[in-house]
Structure formats: structure tokens, C-alpha cells
Scaffold this motif. Sequence first.
Motif, mmCIF file in Angstrom:
data_model
loop_
_atom_site.group_PDB
_atom_site.id
_atom_site.type_symbol
_atom_site.label_atom_id
_atom_site.label_comp_id
_atom_site.label_asym_id
_atom_site.label_seq_id
_atom_site.Cartn_x
_atom_site.Cartn_y
_atom_site.Cartn_z
ATOM 1 N N THR A 133 0.816 -1.223 0.000
ATOM 2 C CA THR A 133 0.000 0.000 0.000
ATOM 3 C C THR A 133 0.846 1.269 0.000
ATOM 4 N N ARG A 134 2.188 1.142 -0.037
ATOM 5 C CA ARG A 134 3.041 2.335 -0.032
ATOM 6 C C ARG A 134 4.371 2.016 -0.699
ATOM 7 N N ASP A 139 6.636 -1.495 -0.956
ATOM 8 C CA ASP A 139 6.948 -2.050 0.361
ATOM 9 C C ASP A 139 7.044 -3.575 0.293
ATOM 10 N N GLY A 140 8.243 -4.113 0.590
ATOM 11 C CA GLY A 140 8.447 -5.552 0.622
ATOM 12 C C GLY A 140 8.774 -6.189 -0.709
ATOM 13 N N MET A 189 11.546 -3.004 3.374
ATOM 14 C CA MET A 189 10.323 -3.398 4.089
ATOM 15 C C MET A 189 10.116 -2.438 5.260
ATOM 16 N N VAL A 190 8.923 -1.883 5.374
ATOM 17 C CA VAL A 190 8.595 -0.956 6.452
ATOM 18 C C VAL A 190 8.175 -1.751 7.683
ATOM 19 N N LEU A 209 7.207 6.858 1.291
ATOM 20 C CA LEU A 209 6.338 7.729 0.524
ATOM 21 C C LEU A 209 4.880 7.444 0.853
ATOM 22 N N LYS A 210 4.123 8.477 1.080
ATOM 23 C CA LYS A 210 2.703 8.325 1.432
ATOM 24 C C LYS A 210 1.854 8.228 0.184
#
Length: 227
Positions: free
Chosen positions: A74-75, A103-104, A135-136, A226-227
Amino acid sequence: MNPIVIALFATALLAPDFTQDQPNAPQAPQAAQPAQPRTPQPAQAPQGEERERMMPPPPPAAPPPPGERRPAPTRNVKIDVTITDQTGSAAPMKKVVSIILADGRPGGVRSMTSVPLVWGGPNRELPLNVDATAMVTPEQKVLLDLRFNYASVSVMPPVGAGAGPAPVTEEEKARDRDMTAPRPAFGNITENLAVLLSQNVPIVVARSADAATDRTVTVEVKAEILK
């Protein structure tokens, strides 16, 4: 009493009992009875270890359904990789590679430069390859898996002209040119790193020195969610 009745009564008393004197009549043989089938007795259930040994093995676990995919990210995460190449007191050369990754999910950049070894001679391929996976974490940090391969060429000082008289023959002149000409020095660095980054905080993740010269290569990375 009537004389006839008295006579009949006396005759009945004096008559012999023929049922006791007559021999017993032969008994008819009994018909053979058919054998009754034996009812099978139920087998006793195994006990303890015997029951466990006789039990069939459990079925294997069902494989995951085909085509199962991870949840969509999602980001995005932006990764900046800065490679600083410096020899001695000369001005440093900086190479910057920026990658935006989901992400990931992994990503990479490939770059190749061709440099001639000598004038009119064969070329030397110099790669700059960067592969990364970001990865967040729940703490809003970035776990970065970074792999890169960097090659470059630098100039080493000449050996110096030979002592003695000036070269005369072609062989002496060629040897003198080789001794006074600058010499190329090729370097190749391969790194495989895993590092935890705070957002927008650059960090030096590697610094290597050249084995033949006073050249150093520094690698700095920065991550931004990043949003």
C-alpha cells in the motif's frame, strides 16, 4: 342295587392291567437336527500401544492453493545510494543511484560503462549495479536488503623516466614512454548488506580501501517512506 351294575363293577376290578405287561413300543429315531451356524464373536479392540501402531498415519497437510499471492503493498519506499570514490587528496567523485520500491518488493538498477585501456586498444567494462528490497516495520523504520557491484578506474602516477642518457633506439623510446605514462588502476567492489534505517536519516553502511593505492570508496544510504 341293580345286579347288573354290581357285576360290571366286579369285572372291572378283577381285569388284569395289560398296559404294564406289554413291552415298550420302539421309539422312532429322531431326525438329525441341522447344525446351527456359529455366530462370529466380535474381535476385541486393540489396546494401548497396539492400537496406536495399527492406526493409519495422518494424511499430509494440504498444499497451499495455486496462485496464492501476498497482499498488495500500500506504499512505496525511496532508497538513495551514494557512492563516493576518492583517491588521495583529489576531489571525490560521487555516484548517486535512486530507486523507488513497493513495500516488501525487490527492485534493481543496471548500469555499464565501457572504458578503453589504451588508445586504440580493447575496452574495459565497468558496472554499477544496485539491487534492493525495502520493508517498512511497525515502528516506521525501513529494513533494507542492499546488494551492489561497483567498478571504476583511477589513474596512478607514472613510474618515472629511467636514469641515464636519452633514449635513442625505438625500443628505448617505447620503454621510456611506458615509464612516463600514467597507469590505470581498476577497482571492483561487491557488497551484500542488511541494515535498519530511520526515515530520512543517511547512514554510511560501507567504507573500503584500495589495496594498491590510497583510494577509498564510501557507500551511504537513505530511506524515505512515501505516502
